[in-house]
Write a protein that holds these residues in place. Structure first.
Motif, PDB file in Angstrom:
ATOM      1  N   ILE A  56       0.470  -1.107   0.091  1.00  0.00           N
ATOM      2  CA  ILE A  56      -0.072  -0.094  -0.197  1.00  0.00           C
ATOM      3  C   ILE A  56       1.045   1.503  -0.156  1.00  0.00           C
ATOM      4  CG2 ILE A  56      -1.719  -1.001   1.028  1.00  0.00           C
ATOM      5  CD1 ILE A  56      -1.255   0.173   3.773  1.00  0.00           C
ATOM      6  N   ASP A  57       0.538   2.319  -0.569  1.00  0.00           N
ATOM      7  CA  ASP A  57       0.775   3.686  -0.499  1.00  0.00           C
ATOM      8  C   ASP A  57       2.044   4.088   1.511  1.00  0.00           C
ATOM      9  OD1 ASP A  57       0.666   5.522  -3.015  1.00  0.00           O
ATOM     10  OD2 ASP A  57      -0.876   3.794  -3.087  1.00  0.00           O
ATOM     11  N   GLY A  58       2.992   4.100   0.925  1.00  0.00           N
ATOM     12  CA  GLY A  58       3.628   4.471   2.352  1.00  0.00           C
ATOM     13  C   GLY A  58       4.216   3.362   3.562  1.00  0.00           C
ATOM     14  N   ALA A  59       4.144   2.364   2.383  1.00  0.00           N
ATOM     15  CA  ALA A  59       4.795   1.316   3.505  1.00  0.00           C
ATOM     16  C   ALA A  59       6.203   1.055   3.053  1.00  0.00           C
ATOM     17  CB  ALA A  59       4.203  -0.391   2.558  1.00  0.00           C
ATOM     18  N   GLY A  60       6.925   1.863   2.882  1.00  0.00           N
ATOM     19  CA  GLY A  60       8.084   1.975   2.522  1.00  0.00           C
ATOM     20  C   GLY A  60       8.719   1.545   0.927  1.00  0.00           C
ATOM     21  N   LYS A  61       8.242   0.901  -0.314  1.00  0.00           N
ATOM     22  CA  LYS A  61       8.440   0.332  -1.108  1.00  0.00           C
ATOM     23  C   LYS A  61       9.761   1.734  -1.776  1.00  0.00           C
ATOM     24  CE  LYS A  61       5.299   1.070  -3.453  1.00  0.00           C
ATOM     25  NZ  LYS A  61       4.677   1.829  -2.334  1.00  0.00           N
ATOM     26  N   SER A  62       9.899   2.870  -1.975  1.00  0.00           N
ATOM     27  CA  SER A  62      10.429   4.110  -2.499  1.00  0.00           C
ATOM     28  C   SER A  62      11.904   3.787  -1.883  1.00  0.00           C
ATOM     29  CB  SER A  62      10.426   4.798  -2.321  1.00  0.00           C
ATOM     30  OG  SER A  62       8.544   5.413  -2.965  1.00  0.00           O
ATOM     31  N   TYR A 122      -3.790  -5.764  -9.630  1.00  0.00           N
ATOM     32  CA  TYR A 122      -4.923  -6.960  -8.921  1.00  0.00           C
ATOM     33  C   TYR A 122      -4.886  -6.326  -6.964  1.00  0.00           C
ATOM     34  CZ  TYR A 122      -4.183 -10.538 -11.952  1.00  0.00           C
ATOM     35  OH  TYR A 122      -4.113 -11.762 -13.332  1.00  0.00           O
ATOM     36  N   ALA A 123      -4.274  -5.598  -6.998  1.00  0.00           N
ATOM     37  CA  ALA A 123      -3.948  -5.003  -5.835  1.00  0.00           C
ATOM     38  C   ALA A 123      -5.465  -4.058  -5.497  1.00  0.00           C
ATOM     39  CB  ALA A 123      -3.302  -4.989  -4.777  1.00  0.00           C
ATOM     40  N   TYR A 124      -5.227  -2.828  -6.512  1.00  0.00           N
ATOM     41  CA  TYR A 124      -5.639  -1.585  -6.664  1.00  0.00           C
ATOM     42  C   TYR A 124      -6.816  -1.613  -7.404  1.00  0.00           C
ATOM     43  CZ  TYR A 124      -1.830   0.983  -3.945  1.00  0.00           C
ATOM     44  OH  TYR A 124      -1.262   1.257  -3.007  1.00  0.00           O
ATOM     45  N   VAL A 181       6.341  -8.133  -1.083  1.00  0.00           N
ATOM     46  CA  VAL A 181       5.117  -6.731  -0.428  1.00  0.00           C
ATOM     47  C   VAL A 181       5.353  -6.617   1.251  1.00  0.00           C
ATOM     48  CG1 VAL A 181       2.500  -7.006   0.257  1.00  0.00           C
ATOM     49  CG2 VAL A 181       2.935  -8.057  -1.943  1.00  0.00           C
ATOM     50  N   PHE A 182       5.645  -4.833   1.034  1.00  0.00           N
ATOM     51  CA  PHE A 182       5.832  -4.480   1.954  1.00  0.00           C
ATOM     52  C   PHE A 182       4.260  -4.230   2.950  1.00  0.00           C
ATOM     53  CE2 PHE A 182       9.394  -3.425  -0.735  1.00  0.00           C
ATOM     54  CZ  PHE A 182      10.328  -3.777   0.258  1.00  0.00           C
ATOM     55  N   ASP A 183       4.376  -5.237   3.731  1.00  0.00           N
ATOM     56  CA  ASP A 183       3.249  -5.233   4.430  1.00  0.00           C
ATOM     57  C   ASP A 183       3.737  -4.732   5.808  1.00  0.00           C
ATOM     58  OD1 ASP A 183       0.085  -6.329   4.745  1.00  0.00           O
ATOM     59  OD2 ASP A 183       1.081  -6.940   6.681  1.00  0.00           O
ATOM     60  N   LEU A 184       2.036  -3.319   6.077  1.00  0.00           N
ATOM     61  CA  LEU A 184       1.846  -2.701   7.220  1.00  0.00           C
ATOM     62  C   LEU A 184      -0.100  -1.714   7.498  1.00  0.00           C
ATOM     63  CD1 LEU A 184       4.953   0.184   8.345  1.00  0.00           C
ATOM     64  CD2 LEU A 184       3.788   0.932   7.416  1.00  0.00           C
ATOM     65  N   PRO A 185       0.160  -2.056   8.468  1.00  0.00           N
ATOM     66  CA  PRO A 185      -0.885  -1.335   8.632  1.00  0.00           C
ATOM     67  C   PRO A 185      -1.480  -0.394   8.103  1.00  0.00           C
ATOM     68  CG  PRO A 185       0.077  -2.324  11.105  1.00  0.00           C
ATOM     69  CD  PRO A 185       0.870  -2.343  10.017  1.00  0.00           C
ATOM     70  N   VAL A 186      -2.467  -0.333   7.864  1.00  0.00           N
ATOM     71  CA  VAL A 186      -3.666   1.118   6.873  1.00  0.00           C
ATOM     72  C   VAL A 186      -2.518   2.162   8.238  1.00  0.00           C
ATOM     73  CG1 VAL A 186      -4.680   2.533   6.187  1.00  0.00           C
ATOM     74  CG2 VAL A 186      -4.569  -0.391   5.352  1.00  0.00           C
ATOM     75  N   GLU A 187      -3.078   1.981   9.020  1.00  0.00           N
ATOM     76  CA  GLU A 187      -3.414   3.218   9.656  1.00  0.00           C
ATOM     77  C   GLU A 187      -2.160   3.711   9.972  1.00  0.00           C
ATOM     78  OE1 GLU A 187      -6.362   3.564  11.102  1.00  0.00           O
ATOM     79  OE2 GLU A 187      -5.356   6.027  11.249  1.00  0.00           O
ATOM     80  N   VAL A 188      -0.588   3.022  10.383  1.00  0.00           N
ATOM     81  CA  VAL A 188       0.556   3.707  10.411  1.00  0.00           C
ATOM     82  C   VAL A 188       1.488   3.662   8.468  1.00  0.00           C
ATOM     83  CG1 VAL A 188       3.205   2.384  10.747  1.00  0.00           C
ATOM     84  CG2 VAL A 188       0.684   1.887  11.733  1.00  0.00           C
ATOM     85  N   ALA A 189       0.922   3.423   7.728  1.00  0.00           N
ATOM     86  CA  ALA A 189       1.160   3.656   6.506  1.00  0.00           C
ATOM     87  C   ALA A 189       1.095   5.430   6.227  1.00  0.00           C
ATOM     88  CB  ALA A 189       0.458   3.036   5.671  1.00  0.00           C
ATOM     89  N   PHE A 190      -0.421   6.086   6.622  1.00  0.00           N
ATOM     90  CA  PHE A 190      -1.257   7.091   6.653  1.00  0.00           C
ATOM     91  C   PHE A 190      -0.739   7.675   7.428  1.00  0.00           C
ATOM     92  CE2 PHE A 190      -5.847   6.261   5.723  1.00  0.00           C
ATOM     93  CZ  PHE A 190      -5.416   5.452   4.465  1.00  0.00           C
ATOM     94  N   GLU A 191      -0.385   7.699   8.821  1.00  0.00           N
ATOM     95  CA  GLU A 191       0.611   8.393   9.875  1.00  0.00           C
ATOM     96  C   GLU A 191       2.181   8.900   9.052  1.00  0.00           C
ATOM     97  OE1 GLU A 191       1.383   6.041  13.752  1.00  0.00           O
ATOM     98  OE2 GLU A 191      -0.811   6.851  13.728  1.00  0.00           O
ATOM     99  N   ARG A 192       2.779   7.754   8.019  1.00  0.00           N
ATOM    100  CA  ARG A 192       3.866   8.443   7.664  1.00  0.00           C
ATOM    101  C   ARG A 192       4.401   8.817   6.885  1.00  0.00           C
ATOM    102  NH1 ARG A 192       7.090   2.087   7.882  1.00  0.00           N
ATOM    103  NH2 ARG A 192       7.069   1.609   9.917  1.00  0.00           N
ATOM    104  N   LEU A 193       2.761   8.457   5.898  1.00  0.00           N
ATOM    105  CA  LEU A 193       2.380   9.239   4.869  1.00  0.00           C
ATOM    106  C   LEU A 193       2.477  11.181   4.851  1.00  0.00           C
ATOM    107  CD1 LEU A 193       0.370   7.313   2.046  1.00  0.00           C
ATOM    108  CD2 LEU A 193       2.631   7.926   1.735  1.00  0.00           C
ATOM    109  N   PHE A 209     -10.713   1.275   1.709  1.00  0.00           N
ATOM    110  CA  PHE A 209     -10.005   1.027   0.098  1.00  0.00           C
ATOM    111  C   PHE A 209      -8.892   0.442  -0.023  1.00  0.00           C
ATOM    112  CE2 PHE A 209      -7.382   2.621  -3.029  1.00  0.00           C
ATOM    113  CZ  PHE A 209      -8.201   2.376  -4.028  1.00  0.00           C
ATOM    114  N   PHE A 210      -7.771   0.891   0.966  1.00  0.00           N
ATOM    115  CA  PHE A 210      -6.866   0.571   1.996  1.00  0.00           C
ATOM    116  C   PHE A 210      -6.333  -0.705   2.354  1.00  0.00           C
ATOM    117  CE2 PHE A 210      -4.990   5.039   0.279  1.00  0.00           C
ATOM    118  CZ  PHE A 210      -4.099   4.052  -0.591  1.00  0.00           C
TER     119      PHE A 210
END
Ligand code: ADP
Ligand code: TYD
Length: 202
Positions: free
Chosen positions: A11-17, A99-101, A131-143, A160-161
């Motif tokens: 998901i966006d914010g999971a650390g891919k970049s 598939y995911a989005y 697949v970098f996996d993170l709770p959506v809440e944490v990804a939102f905070e990081r973003l 959605f996420f």
């Protein structure tokens, strides 16, 4: 010898970049020729399609078709020639994101995506996918902390996420040989160690 194709997902914010940049450096330091790329994008036309996809409202099937149009171009112009020349290709996202989005997130039937995947890829798959996996809440905070302006996807809801995340995890469970789930709550250095171990197996 043919190169290897590595893709990064989550998901966006999971650390891919973050880990894309590290992985590219790590592999270059091993003396390999690396092509760093991303989807949607990676070619002149693909980057134009990316700009539209990230900003322009559109029908969900249009979105899926444009993702695969960009991918067709990406495979033909960049990915396949590089692999044939023995280079390793590291892509920030590939078909698992469709598939995911478009599938999980937007609700497009998986069968529709499978048709496009068969057409465009004809069996071609990454050698390994993280697949970098993170709770959506944490990804939102990081973003939120990055202060970047959210694009059309990043403006989506928590639900959605959650669906996107679940779809990635479900796919990883059905393809454990290719798709490796990485717990993104770990520190960046601990994640690098995990990536290094997996990479040494391909
Ligand atoms: P993505 O490309 O998946 O959207 P990023 O790599 O841009 O995610 O990471 C989002 C934010 O989270 C960045 O500010 C990054 O520095 C930070 N971050 C990435 N990985 C970690 C981690 N393991 N622990 C804490 N923060 C992280
Ligand atoms: P992303 O790669 O996360 O870029 P950035 O880190 O610069 O925000 O953004 C691309 C977006 O495109 C992301 O939100 C997921 C979406 N996407 C799809 O919906 N389907 C796809 O097939 C691909 C490749 C990406």
């Amino acid at each position: 010898m043919r190169g290897k194709f590595i893709t990064l997902e989550g998901i966006d914010g999971a650390g891919k970049s973050t880990h894309h940049a590290w992985l590219v450096d790590h592999l270059k330091n091993q003396g390999r020729e690396i092509v760093a790329t991303r989807e949607p994008g990676g070619t002149g036309l693909g980057e134009k399609l990316r700009a539209l996809l990230l900003s322009e409202p559109m029908h969900l099937e249009t979105e899926a078709l444009l993702m695969f149009a960009a991918r067709r171009e990406h495979m033909d112009k960049l990915i396949q020639p590089a692999l044939e020349a023995g280079k390793w290709v590291v892509s920030d996202r590939f078909t698992d994101a469709s598939y995911a989005y478009q599938g999980g997130g937007r609700g497009l039937a998986r069968e529709r995506i499978q048709v496009l995947e068969r057409w465009v890829q004809a069996g071609f798959q990454p050698d390994i996918t993280f697949v970098f996996d993170l709770p959506v809440e944490v990804a939102f905070e990081r973003l939120a902390k990055t202060g970047n302006v959210p694009d059309r996807f990043e403006q989506e809801t928590r639900e959605f996420f959650e669906r996107v995340r679940k779809t990635y995890l479900r796919r990883a469970a059905t393809e454990p040989d290719r798709i490796k789930v990485v717990d993104s709550r770990q520190s960046i250095t601990d994640i690098q160690k995990v990536l290094e171990i997996h990479i040494s197996t391909i």
